[in-house]
Design a protein around this motif. Structure first.
Motif, PDB file in Angstrom:
ATOM      1  N   SER A   1       0.815  -1.222   0.000  1.00  0.00           N
ATOM      2  CA  SER A   1       0.000   0.000   0.000  1.00  0.00           C
ATOM      3  C   SER A   1       0.847   1.271   0.000  1.00  0.00           C
ATOM      4  N   VAL A   2       2.016   1.239   0.619  1.00  0.00           N
ATOM      5  CA  VAL A   2       2.877   2.427   0.633  1.00  0.00           C
ATOM      6  C   VAL A   2       3.943   2.356  -0.457  1.00  0.00           C
ATOM      7  N   ASP A   3       3.880   1.334  -1.301  1.00  0.00           N
ATOM      8  CA  ASP A   3       4.820   1.134  -2.398  1.00  0.00           C
ATOM      9  C   ASP A   3       6.254   1.120  -1.888  1.00  0.00           C
ATOM     10  N   LEU A   4       6.485   0.319  -0.863  1.00  0.00           N
ATOM     11  CA  LEU A   4       7.791   0.234  -0.220  1.00  0.00           C
ATOM     12  C   LEU A   4       8.867  -0.291  -1.169  1.00  0.00           C
ATOM     13  N   VAL A   5       8.500  -1.189  -2.058  1.00  0.00           N
ATOM     14  CA  VAL A   5       9.463  -1.809  -2.938  1.00  0.00           C
ATOM     15  C   VAL A   5       9.576  -1.067  -4.264  1.00  0.00           C
ATOM     16  N   GLY A   6       8.674  -0.158  -4.551  1.00  0.00           N
ATOM     17  CA  GLY A   6       8.719   0.607  -5.786  1.00  0.00           C
ATOM     18  C   GLY A   6       8.316  -0.191  -6.998  1.00  0.00           C
TER      19      GLY A   6
END
Length: 82
Positions: free
Chosen positions: A73-78
């Motif tokens: 959800s927070v696009d941690l891995v991109g």
């Protein structure tokens, strides 16, 4: 994350946790120094505790799934396209 992806990730995490927990606490009759029944597998555990291990695996998978859902959800891995 859509429903199918969420369920697939949970199932994968559950199986990983479950298979990791299977050997924990398992003790065969041979390891316990007891006589085993003729015809029984020598390495088979005396008590397997599968129900408890499945419940613990569910808890572990739920916690890990929450972390993965947050990371997506927070696009941690991109991984989102720009």
């Amino acid at each position: 994350m859509n429903l199918f992806l969420g369920i697939a990730i949970f199932v994968i995490l559950w199986w990983l946790a479950f298979f990791t927990m299977l050997p924990m606490g398992a003790q065969s009759a041979h390891e316990a120094g007891e006589q085993y029944v003729p015809g029984a597998e020598h390495g088979a555990p005396k008590v397997h505790n599968l129900r408890l291990k499945a419940l613990i695996a569910t808890g572990i998978a739920a916690v890990l799934w929450l972390f993965v859902a947050w990371a997506i959800s927070v696009d941690l891995v991109g991984m989102r396209p720009h």
